[in-house]
Design an enzyme around this catalytic site. Structure first.
Site, PDB file in Angstrom:
ATOM      1  N   ARG A  34     -26.246 -23.276   8.564  1.00 15.43           N
ATOM      2  CA  ARG A  34     -26.490 -22.340   7.582  1.00 15.43           C
ATOM      3  C   ARG A  34     -26.433 -20.941   8.292  1.00 15.43           C
ATOM      4  NH1 ARG A  34     -27.974 -27.213   6.195  1.00 15.43           N
ATOM      5  NH2 ARG A  34     -27.835 -27.804   3.871  1.00 15.43           N
ATOM      6  N   ASP A  93     -32.449 -38.892   7.733  1.00 12.41           N
ATOM      7  CA  ASP A  93     -31.790 -38.975   8.991  1.00 12.41           C
ATOM      8  C   ASP A  93     -32.572 -39.863  10.204  1.00 12.41           C
ATOM      9  OD1 ASP A  93     -29.482 -37.773   8.303  1.00 12.41           O
ATOM     10  OD2 ASP A  93     -30.103 -35.820   8.934  1.00 12.41           O
TER      11      ASP A  93
HETATM   12  C1  S3P Z   1     -27.923 -32.321   5.707  1.00 13.12           C
HETATM   13  C2  S3P Z   1     -28.103 -33.187   4.678  1.00 13.12           C
HETATM   14  C3  S3P Z   1     -28.052 -34.565   4.643  1.00 13.12           C
HETATM   15  C4  S3P Z   1     -28.453 -34.951   6.165  1.00 13.12           C
HETATM   16  C5  S3P Z   1     -27.504 -34.371   7.106  1.00 13.12           C
HETATM   17  C6  S3P Z   1     -27.807 -32.887   7.194  1.00 13.12           C
HETATM   18  C7  S3P Z   1     -27.760 -30.887   5.438  1.00 13.12           C
HETATM   19  O1  S3P Z   1     -27.009 -35.107   4.057  1.00 13.12           O
HETATM   20  O2  S3P Z   1     -28.191 -36.458   6.307  1.00 13.12           O
HETATM   21  O3  S3P Z   1     -27.621 -34.947   8.477  1.00 13.12           O
HETATM   22  O4  S3P Z   1     -27.829 -30.062   6.425  1.00 13.12           O
HETATM   23  O5  S3P Z   1     -27.571 -30.326   4.285  1.00 13.12           O
HETATM   24  P1  S3P Z   1     -26.811 -35.642   2.805  1.00 13.12           P
HETATM   25  O6  S3P Z   1     -26.755 -34.463   1.960  1.00 13.12           O
HETATM   26  O7  S3P Z   1     -25.233 -36.242   2.663  1.00 13.12           O
HETATM   27  O8  S3P Z   1     -27.845 -36.414   2.219  1.00 13.12           O
END
Ligand code: S3P
Length: 439
Positions: A27, A320
């Site tokens: 981000r 995660d």
């Molecule tokens: C993330 C959101 C999660 C996570 C990924 C990182 C993010 O995924 O599993 O490693 O940075 O917004 P999901 O939005 O598919 O749950």
């Protein structure tokens, strides 16, 4: 492929620092690239996933350099002034880069093609294609809504209010990022709170964001067309990376490890709650705020863990961390039951299937269900480890590789992992840090 056997470890001791948060690093690069002027990013994770985002933002017109001091300097092109990429955007293994950038580009008036590795090319993109199509973007995806795909952005895009059908910070962020360059107010309603780094950081960059409630659900609204101002971003340590060392210290007898500078945002801290529920000794020290995010140093000591039923409502805040929680469960006394984890099947690998198979191969007692695993712990006895000639399949998934590395530390014969290369997507120093903590 580079295989490696992770062998029984001496206690983990001393102080370590894990690399910068992956979600926040993506981000930071994206938002800096949208602000006209120079932003700096300190503590950026220099893993392959984040580098894929940096490469893509350069293709879109941002000037991004890493200084000798480790600080990244970004000169943004400005929102709405991104350039049409001349080549496909190669997202490597990174779902976050892909879904967030699809959102951002959905409200820019040009086309872009997204490609990725074999793991990413199997992951579902319809979850972002659907809301972004409602906003006016169009897509040509591969069969089943996967990569490679071509996106045609809409200018102007149409603001929507979108209720998330799955708890996903990536889908939430994709819609909010599309809303940045869309006239009017774009809103996302989330029935279950997911990581909120997008909202926090966009606010920090000067976007107008409102967070309210609608029928007991969280509603996030962004005002387009936003004018982002350059910032000095400091990225805290990644709790998802810290989790491997937390579990390692909990299960290796004699360990007493201090992990410094770990992000403790409540939307990410589920693993700490779950491990404490299992009896893990995790002490927070010097709680502070860095870069708008709560941070603490964690002192973790070897603990006798007890199996537990993990509340499915914790899932989004530790989505995660389940692979490494399963490892802790395999060493605990009694049974650990998890449920509500269908989302784990569409991560970098099918993490329920991958971990069930990997742990069984290492001698743990595991049962796989549609939406979770049930694990009968060893009561603290080391796992057998993998047999001669057998190795755990990483399936292009960094978190499977690191979780099974941790399992190897608490095994009799060691755990052979078929491919450690994917670790570099999120934690390039993992092997060195493990060695230094258990020396
Ligand atoms: C993330 C959101 C999660 C996570 C990924 C990182 C993010 O995924 O599993 O490693 O940075 O917004 P999901 O939005 O598919 O749950």
């Amino acid at each position: 492929m580079s295989s490696h056997t992770f062998t029984p470890s001496s206690p983990l001791k001393g102080r370590i620092r894990v690399p910068g948060d992956k979600s926040i690093s993506h981000r930071a690069l994206m938002f800096s690239s949208l602000a006209v002027g120079e932003s700096t990013i300190e503590g950026l994770l220099e893993g392959e996933d984040v580098l894929a985002t940096a490469a893509a933002m350069r293709q879109l017109g941002a000037d991004i350099v890493r200084g000798d001091d480790g600080v990244w300097r970004v000169h943004g092109a400005g929102l709405g002034s991104l350039l049409e990429p001349r080549q496909a955007l190669d997202m490597g293994n990174s779902g976050t880069s892909t879904r967030l950038l699809m959102g951002l580009l959905a409200s820019h008036g040009f086309s872009a093609t997204f490609t990725g590795d074999a793991s990413l090319s199997g992951r579902p993109m319809n979850r972002v294609i659907e809301p972004l199509s409602q906003m006016g973007a169009s897509f040509e995806a591969s069969r089943g809504g996967t990569l490679p795909l071509m996106l045609r952005g809409a200018l102007p895009a149409v603001p929507i209010t979108y209720r998330l059908p799955v708890a996903s910070a990536q889908v939430k962020s994709a819609v909010l990022l599309a809303g940045l360059n869309t006239p009017g107010i774009t809103s996302v309603v989330e029935p279950v709170a997911t990581r909120d780094h997008t909202e926090r950081m966009l606010k920090g960059f000067g976007a107008t964001i409102e967070i309210g409630e609608e029928g007991g659900e969280r509603k996030i609204s962004i005002h387009g067309e936003a004018d982002l101002q350059p910032q000095q971003v400091v990225v805290p340590g990644d709790p998802s990376s810290a989790a491997f060392f937390i579990v390692a210290a909990l299960i290796v007898p004699g360990s007493d490890l201090l992990i410094e500078n770990v992000g403790m945002n409540e939307t990410r801290a589920g693993i700490v709650h779950a491990l404490r529920q299992m009896g893990g000794s995790i002490e927070e020290r010097d709680r502070r705020v860095i870069g708008g995010e709560p941070v603490a140093d964690l002192r973790v000591r070897h603990s006798v863990l007890t199996g537990a039923e993990i509340d499915p409502s914790l899932a989004p805040s530790m989505i995660d961390e389940f692979p490494v929680l399963f490892v802790a469960a395999a060493l605990a006394e009694g049974t650990t039951v998890t449920s509500g984890l269908e989302e784990l099947r569409v991560k970098e690998s099918d993490r329920l299937a991958a971990m069930a198979k990997a742990l069984a191969l290492a001698g743990a007692r595991v049962e796989e269900h549609e939406d979770g695993l049930t694990i009968e712990g060893s009561g603290g006895e080391p796992l057998r480890g993998t047999l001669e000639g057998a190795s755990v399949q990483t399936r292009l998934d960094h978190r499977i590789a690191m979780s099974m590395a941790v399992a190897g530390l608490a095994s009799r014969h060691g755990v052979n992992v078929d491919d450690t290369a994917p670790i570099a997507t999120s934690f390039p120093d993992f092997m060195d840090l493990l060695e230094s903590a258990s020396r």
